[in-house]
Structures are given as structure tokens and as C-alpha cells.
Design a protein around this motif. Structure first.
Motif, PDB file in Angstrom:
ATOM      1  N   ILE A 160       1.310  -1.396  -0.031  1.00  0.00           N
ATOM      2  CA  ILE A 160       0.172  -0.121  -0.198  1.00  0.00           C
ATOM      3  C   ILE A 160       0.549   1.012   0.307  1.00  0.00           C
ATOM      4  N   TYR A 161       1.351   2.020   1.379  1.00  0.00           N
ATOM      5  CA  TYR A 161       2.277   2.241   1.330  1.00  0.00           C
ATOM      6  C   TYR A 161       3.696   2.849   0.121  1.00  0.00           C
ATOM      7  N   GLU A 162       3.818   1.354  -0.246  1.00  0.00           N
ATOM      8  CA  GLU A 162       5.245   1.798  -1.167  1.00  0.00           C
ATOM      9  C   GLU A 162       5.145   1.866  -2.698  1.00  0.00           C
ATOM     10  N   ALA A 163       3.642   1.875  -2.585  1.00  0.00           N
ATOM     11  CA  ALA A 163       2.721   1.002  -4.187  1.00  0.00           C
ATOM     12  C   ALA A 163       3.950   1.534  -5.290  1.00  0.00           C
ATOM     13  N   LYS A 176       2.308  10.133   3.132  1.00  0.00           N
ATOM     14  CA  LYS A 176       2.221   9.514   1.666  1.00  0.00           C
ATOM     15  C   LYS A 176       2.301   9.212   0.064  1.00  0.00           C
ATOM     16  N   LYS A 177       3.910   9.591  -0.572  1.00  0.00           N
ATOM     17  CA  LYS A 177       4.345  10.049  -1.715  1.00  0.00           C
ATOM     18  C   LYS A 177       3.904   8.690  -2.481  1.00  0.00           C
ATOM     19  N   PHE A 178       4.385   7.557  -2.291  1.00  0.00           N
ATOM     20  CA  PHE A 178       4.758   6.769  -2.754  1.00  0.00           C
ATOM     21  C   PHE A 178       3.299   5.808  -3.182  1.00  0.00           C
ATOM     22  N   PRO A 237      -5.828  -5.477   4.437  1.00  0.00           N
ATOM     23  CA  PRO A 237      -5.596  -4.857   4.003  1.00  0.00           C
ATOM     24  C   PRO A 237      -6.428  -4.042   3.507  1.00  0.00           C
ATOM     25  N   VAL A 238      -7.418  -4.537   2.630  1.00  0.00           N
ATOM     26  CA  VAL A 238      -8.799  -3.486   2.345  1.00  0.00           C
ATOM     27  C   VAL A 238      -8.732  -1.805   3.221  1.00  0.00           C
ATOM     28  N   MET A 239      -9.026  -2.485   4.409  1.00  0.00           N
ATOM     29  CA  MET A 239      -9.035  -0.860   5.420  1.00  0.00           C
ATOM     30  C   MET A 239      -7.686  -0.865   5.659  1.00  0.00           C
ATOM     31  N   LEU A 256      -7.746   4.230   4.564  1.00  0.00           N
ATOM     32  CA  LEU A 256      -7.274   4.759   6.177  1.00  0.00           C
ATOM     33  C   LEU A 256      -5.738   5.510   5.360  1.00  0.00           C
ATOM     34  N   ALA A 257      -5.079   4.217   4.773  1.00  0.00           N
ATOM     35  CA  ALA A 257      -4.366   5.017   3.978  1.00  0.00           C
ATOM     36  C   ALA A 257      -4.805   5.798   2.656  1.00  0.00           C
ATOM     37  N   HIS A 258      -5.951   6.028   2.054  1.00  0.00           N
ATOM     38  CA  HIS A 258      -5.810   7.119   1.286  1.00  0.00           C
ATOM     39  C   HIS A 258      -6.495   8.178   1.846  1.00  0.00           C
ATOM     40  N   GLY A 259      -7.089   8.082   3.405  1.00  0.00           N
ATOM     41  CA  GLY A 259      -8.019   9.675   4.477  1.00  0.00           C
ATOM     42  C   GLY A 259      -8.883   8.952   4.878  1.00  0.00           C
TER      43      GLY A 259
END
Length: 758
Positions: A476-479, A509-511, A601-603, A607-610
Motif C-alpha cells: 500500500i505505502y510503497e505502491a 504518503k508520497k508512494f 489490507p483493504v481497510m 485509511l492510507a487514502h484518507g
């Protein structure tokens, strides 16, 4: 001459000046005591020396008489004659040494004590009288009534006279202090120089052994000459400054705060703070705190052994406490305890918090490489982690084994250092100690750090960690890491590089993959059949049918997939329901849907997308993701949402919060979890029913027990003298329910369904 006190400082009459005077007076008093003791010792030595010389002369006479007796033997007679003559010369030199010692040490030091120290005491008494007169004049001036002008003028004139006398006396006293400090050195050095010369004469027979001291004596004599010249010059300069400053009117008072985070002594911060006691009375005490050697310590007096508040700053965090009635409070929190402190001002509060945070960062940066592996370190500390019996004693070791067994968790999530023994419980990743310190500095709203070896782990937290892992989170965070070609740090990278990477990854959250335009699609809706079925199930207290939960082997790779594609790869809609179109869902709706499916993972991706962790679905009775996770009895999903800031008391349109829903459906493990996380057991729904009433009506004995124990524990905590016993019982019972809910959930389910209403 070394200047001890400055003239400008004495005119302020500041606490610093008073403290310096007390120190000087103490030094002079100590010097006087030691000199008097030295003079007494000198007298004893001189008396003993005279007795020794008299006895030695008798011995020499005996040798001479023996020599005359043995004169017939030339060898013995010559030996005794020559030896007695040498001894006579040595005794004569020793008598001269005793006389020189009496003149140089006894008489001169006595003169210094009787004359110079006495004059110093007289000037001090004059200063103290002037100080008392000024204090009295200030009091009379303050008490002069406004309407009596003659009394005001008399008080003002008396204050002016007293202030002039005090300043004059203070300047004279400071001058005397500086003079006696200089004269103390010259007098003592002169005495020592005279004594050395006498000793040199005495030991003429042993000149070879005193050769080294001869060079030193010459050097010391030169130094004494220089000191005398410098003293005369500085004395002349001080007298000129004394005369010039005495003409000035210095009446201001500056209060300067002493903040120095980069002190060469290694003390990052020191000063007075109020500390709240941990006893039942919660009293506040003022103590001298300091940050040194990566520890927070305090002491009441200077010579006392400091008390350590925090053993290792790497294991703590600091935060302001705005809920306290007192102002300027902040809290230093460690895994074992927390310490509530209060500063004197907002500036001091911010300074202390900044100092603690900087010390935490420095502690991680300067740490030495640990020779033990995480498992060895876990074994070494298992003996001291004795909390709550055998199971809790090794909870850290069990957590380490279970969490590191997840694919990808054997290396740090951010720098790939092997054997990480720290974790971020809201992100579900493992970290090395350096990266964990950086995560801690981000704040708990980004990352909550916990040790896998030093902290005790609740079973629901371990289940949560096992549902995610480094591999899933990095997808998610290094996509987009390959697209933007940013180099990921390695274990030996500088801390600054790791900190920059972690902030870019989790804060900025640049990646992560950017989602398409969202928020325009209508809220999630259920079909009418689905709504009716859910209503019936809730009324009957049964668990609703669930779509299959994806297991770890079938988890999709999130990189490059839309939320709709992610859902389609893991679940298929039942035949009696229309397929949901998730492509237009904004992150909040996506979190809501994935919480129902228990898809971690989808949760995490939502959250990573705000996504708002407390997002409300207005189309489904204002329910939240936490209520959805509670409805499907997912202990780990609820824990994940709570660790990421979900409101445990947020209710739906029927006034029912997560605790209400867990109670209605008989999810005992979730009731235990929500109560531990602060759920309100007194909250009432639109039918004016609280969770205790609902549990009693459904005859669920386990949930009734939990709710009543929680209520009783709160009442006991509010009563003096019962807080400790109530806490122990409360923790023991809730620990047992947590273990059962995580490891044997079928037992709780059987207990709930087997109990029938009367």
C-alpha cells in the motif's frame, strides 16, 4: 586576581547574587576553619619536633660517647665520630626548619585569619545591616497612605537613604570578597614558598632527591611573582570600576530562564517542576528535574541521590495534559508508568516537552549496537516481565514469535534490518529500534509503537498484527516506489535518511497509488431483502450471514488495483443480492465495506487514502465501520479500527453504539474489548435501554457479569482506599475473557446461545 562577583550583579540584589554571596561566605568560613585547624596541627608538629630534636641530641651524644669508648679501634671510632657529626648537622638544620615553619606557617596564617578574615566579617555585618535597613524602608514606603503626603515624603526619603547606603555597602562587600579571594591565594602561596625553602635547607644532605622539587619551587616562585603583579593591576582596575559604577542608578530586575539543550555537561535540560505523586492523595511536590544520560531524574536537594523517573527515554513519549485543572501540565508516558508534571509557564512547558522529544531522538541515534538477538533479549527479560501470572509473563516473547512468523515481518518494514523487535500496532508492521524511534516521533495519530519483547501484549493485538504484516502494508505505502525511483534506506543508512523516508511514506504518503475522483457516488445501500434480513437477525440476536473472509493465502496484491477490483478478487456477491459497484466509493465508504468483510489490507488501504475511521453511512442508519466490524463479530477488525482512532461510543441513528450491538448479538469478546477501550456502559438507545438492561433481558450471564464488573470497578476507583483491589480484580477477569475471545471463541459463543430468557 580572579573576580568572583561582578559589581553590576550586586546592584540588582538578585537571587543569583544572594546565592553567590552565600557560596562565598561558606567558602570563607570553610577556609577559616581549615586554616585554624592547620595552625593547631602546626603547633602540635612544632612541639613534637622540639621533643624529637632533644631526644635526637641525646642519641647523638650517646654515639659520641660510644665513639670515644671505641677509639682504640680506628674503624669503629672514625665511623661513629663522622656519623655523629653528620647527625649533629642534620639536627641543627632541623631546628632551623622548625623555627622557619613557626614563622612562615603559624604566624602568617594566624595573621591572615585574625586580620583579613575578621575585616571580611566586619564588612559582611555592615552589608547585612544595610540590607535589613533597606528591607524595612521598602516596607514603610509600601505602607505609606496615599492621602498623607508628609508620610509619603518621609518614607520616600528614608527609602532613598537606605538604598544608597545598601548599594554602597554592597559594592564595598563585593570588593572585599574579590580582594580576599585574591589575597587568599597570595598569602597561602607565600607561606608554602617559605616552607619549601626551609625544607630545601633541611634536606641539603638529600639534595639529589629534591632536584625535581627545586625546579618546581622556582616555577612556583615565578607564578607567585606574576600573581602579585596581576593582583595589583586588577585591584587598581576594580577600584576604578567601583568608583564609576557607584555613580549609576541600577534599579531594574531581569528574570532570565535557563534553557540549554546542548550543554557540554550532557544535561539536556534542568530546572524546577511540580510532580504529582502516584499515591491516593495525588499531592504535588516541587522538585529539581534534569535530563541526563537518556534518563529523566529528579532530586529535592543538591547532594541527594537523584530519583530516576524514566530509565530509558527510548521507551517513552511526552504529551500535553489540557484536561488537568492546573495549567502548564504535561505527561511523560513509558510502558511501565506515567509521570504527570507541571511547569511554571507555557514557555517552560514547551521547552521541557521539546527537550524530552529531542532526548528521545538522540537516544535512538546514539544507541550502541546490541550484541543480543531479539529472541535472546526476550529470554533475558522474561524474568522481569512478571505481570498477571505465567501467561502474561512471556506475552512479549509469544508476540515476538507469532508476529515475526508472518511473511515479511522478519525484517524491518522501513529499512530491512533483520530481527526487528518493535512494532507499530495501528499500522500492523514490525520495526527495528531506530525506525521505531522515528515512528514514535511522528505522534500516535500516525504510529503507535510498542516493544515485542519488553511490553505485555493483549491477544487481540497479536491477532491484529498477524492479519497485516510488512508485506501487505508495503504494497500500500510503497505502491509507486518503482515509478518515482526513490531509494529505500538500508540498515546502515544514516538516521536522517531513514527519518526522511518514513515521513515521506507515512505522513506525506508520497508512494501510495492516487485514487480517482471520489466522494460523488451515493452512500452504500443494502437491498430491501438484505435490510429486512439484517433487522430480523438483530432482533433475534443471531449473527448475520457473512461473505467468505479472505485468508492470507488468497489476499490480492493491492498494487495497481482499484477498490472495486480488490473486492472482486476476494469475495463474490450472493446470488440473491445485486453486485455492489465499489469503483466510485470514497475511502470512508471503502473502509465501511471492508470492515464488514474483515478484509484488513483493504481497510489499511482505505485509511492510507484518507478514510475517516468514524465515517457515517447515512443510508444504513448512520452506522460506522466499527459498528459493522462489531456486527460481524470481528475482534481483530474492531481492534484495528480502535487503534486507528475509532470512537468506541459513536452511536447510530437508533442511539446504539458498538457496545449496544455487541451486547444484542451476544458477542462477549467484543463487549470485553469495548469496555477495556472505554465504552460507556450507561449510554441509552432510543428505547432508553443501556447495554446492562439489554444483557439482562437476553439472559446473557457473561455479558451481564462484564458490564457489572466494569461499573463496579469505576465506582471503586472513585472511592478512597479501594482503587487498587478493584483494579486487580477488574484486570484479572477481563484478561481471562480476552484470552478466551482470542483463542477459544466457541466457548463464549456456546455460553451466549445456550442461555435462554425466562
Amino acid at each position: 586576581m580572579t573576580v568572583k562577583l561582578d559589581f553590576e550583579e550586586c546592584l540588582k540584589d538578585s537571587p543569583r547574587f544572594r546565592a553567590a554571596i552565600e557560596m562565598v561566605e561558606g567558602n570563607v568560613s570553610e577556609l577559616e576553619t581549615r586554616l585554624e585547624k592547620l595552625v593547631k596541627q602546626c603547633n602540635s608538629m612544632l612541639e613534637a619536633g622540639k621533643v624529637y630534636c632533644q631526644s635526637s641530641k641525646s642519641f647523638v651524644n650517646g654515639l659520641r660517647e660510644l665513639g670515644h669508648y671505641c677509639s682504640e679501634d680506628s674503624t669503629m671510632g672514625d665511623c661513629l665520630e663522622k656519623f655523629s657529626k653528620k647527625l649533629s648537622i642534620i639536627l641543627s638544620a632541623q631546628e632551623e626548619l622548625i623555627e622557619a615553619t613557626q614563622k612562615s606557617v603559624k604566624l602568617k596564617l594566624q595573621g591572615f585569619v585574625k586580620d583579613d578574615v575578621k575585616h571580611f566579617k566586619d564588612v559582611r555585618k555592615e552589608f547585612e545591616r544595610n540590607s535589613e535597613t533597606l528591607e524595612a524602608a521598602l516596607g514603610r514606603n509600601a505602607q505609606a497612605p496615599r492621602g498623607k503626603q508628609h508620610e509619603v515624603e518621609e518614607a520616600s526619603q528614608a527609602l532613598l537613604t537606605a538604598r544608597r547606603a545598601f548599594r554602597s555597602g554592597a559594592l564595598d562587600y563585593v570588593l572585599e570578597i574579590n580582594v580576599i579571594e585574591s589575597k587568599k591565594k597570595t598569602e597561602i602561596l607565600l607561606v608554602m614558598l617559605s616552607l619549601m625553602e626551609a625544607q630545601a635547607l633541611f634536606f641539603q644532605q638529600g639534595h639529589q632527591s629534591l632536584t625535581e622539587l627545586e625546579e618546581y619551587r622556582k616555577h612556583l616562585g615565578d607564578e607567585h611573582t606574576k600573581l602579585v603583579l596581576n593582583s595589583a593591576r586588577e585591584k587598581r582596575d576594580m577600584e576604578q570600576r567601583h568608583a564609576a559604577i557607584k555613580k549609576k542608578d541600577m534599579s531594574y530586575d531581569d528574570s532570565v530562564m535557563d534553557f540549554n539543550l546542548d550543554a557540554p555537561t550532557g544535561i539536556a535540560m534542568e530546572g524546577y517542576l511540580y510532580k504529582r505523586a502516584s499515591n491516593a492523595f495525588k499531592t504535588w511536590s516541587r522538585r529539581w528535574f534534569s535530563i541526563q544520560k537518556n534518563q529523566l531524574v529528579y532530586q529535592k536537594k543538591f547532594k541527594e541521590q537523584p530519583t530516576v523517573v524514566v530509565e530509558d527515554l527510548r521507551l517513552c513519549t511526552v504529551k500535553p495534559c489540557t484536561e488537568q485543572e492546573r495549567r502548564f501540565c504535561f505527561e511523560v508516558v513509558s510502558p511501565a508508568k506515567s509521570c504527570l508534571l507541571q511547569a511554571d509557564s507555557e514557555q517552560q512547558q514547551q521547552g521541557w516537552m521539546s527537550a524530552v522529544q529531542n532526548s528521545i531522538a538522540s537516544a535512538f541515534q546514539e544507541r550502541r549496537e546490541d550484541a543480543l538477538s531479539p529472541r535472546e533479549r526476550c529470554s533475558s527479560v522474561s524474568g522481569i516481565m512478571n505481570i498477571g501470572g505465567g501467561e502474561q509473563q512471556n506475552s512479549g516473547c509469544k508476540a515476538l514469535e507469532e508476529v515475526q512468523a508472518i511473511p515479511g515481518n522478519g525484517h524491518c518494514c522501513d529499512c530491512r534490518e533483520p530481527g526487528p523487535d518493535w512494532a507499530s500496532i495501528n499500522l500492523g508492521i514490525t520495526l527495528c529500534i531506530t525506525c521505531s524511534g522515528i515512528h514514535r516521533s511522528l505522534g500516535v495519530h500516525f504510529s503507535k509503537v510498542r516493544s515485542l519483547t519488553l511490553d505485555s501484549w493483549e491477544p487481540e493485538l497479536v491477532k491484529l498484527m498477524c492479519e497485516l504484516g510488512n508485506t501487505a502494508i508495503n504494497r500500500i505505502y510503497e505502491a509507486r516506489i518503482e515509478e518515482i525511483t526513490i531509494k529505500k534506506p538500508h540498515p546502515s543508512s544514516p538516521r536522517q535518511d531513514k527519518e526522511s523516508w518514513i515521513r515521506s511514506k507515512y505522513v506525506e504518503k508520497k508512494f501510495i497509488h492516487k485514487l480517482p475522483e471520489t466522494g460523488r457516488a451515493p452512500p452504500l445501500r443494502r437491498s430491501s431483502a438484505r435490510r429486512n434480513r439484517a433487522t430480523t437477525q438483530e432482533r433475534e440476536g443471531t449473527r448475520p450471514a457473512l461473505k467468505p473472509k479472505p485468508n492470507r493465502a488468497t489476499l490480492p496484491r493491492l498494487t495497481g488495483l482499484t477498490p472495486s477490483e480488490i473486492m472482486k478478487t476476494t469475495t463474490a456477491p450472493p446470488k440473491d443480492e445485486e453486485e455492489e459497484d465499489l469503483s466510485g466509493l470514497h475511502p470512508g465508504a471503502l473502509l465501511y465495506r471492508s470492515a464488514t468483510l474483515q478484509h484488513f489490507p483493504v481497510m489499511a488501504d482505505a485509511l492510507a487514502h484518507g478514510a475517516d475511521v468514524n465515517w457515517v453511512n447515512v443510508a444504513e442508519d448512520n452506522k460506522t465501520p466499527l459498528i459493522q466490524a462489531a456486527t460481524v463479530n470481528s475482534l481483530a477488525a474492531c481492534e484495528f479500527l480502535l487503534q486507528n482512532g475509532a470512537n468506541v461510543n459513536q452511536a447510530d441513528s437508533d442511539g446504539r453504539g458498538p457496545l449496544h450491538h455487541a451486547t444484542i448479538l451476544g458477542h462477549t469478546g467484543l463487549v470485553c474489548l469495548f469496555l477495556k477501550r472505554g465504552a460507556d456502559y450507561n449510554a441509552k438507545d432510543i428505547n432508553e435501554k443501556d447495554p446492562i438492561t439489554i444483557a439482562v433481558e437476553s439472559a446473557n450471564a457473561d455479558i451481564v457479569t462484564l458490564l457489572r464488573i466494569a461499573k463496579m470497578n469505576k465506582e471503586m476507583r472513585e472511592m478512597d482506599g479501594f482503587a487498587q483491589s478493584g483494579d486487580e480484580t477488574y484486570q484479572d477477569i477481563f484478561r481471562d475473557f480476552s484470552q478466551m475471545a482470542s483463542h477459544n471463541p466457541e466457548k463464549l459463543k456456546r455460553r451466549s446461545t445456550d442461555i435462554k430468557s425466562p
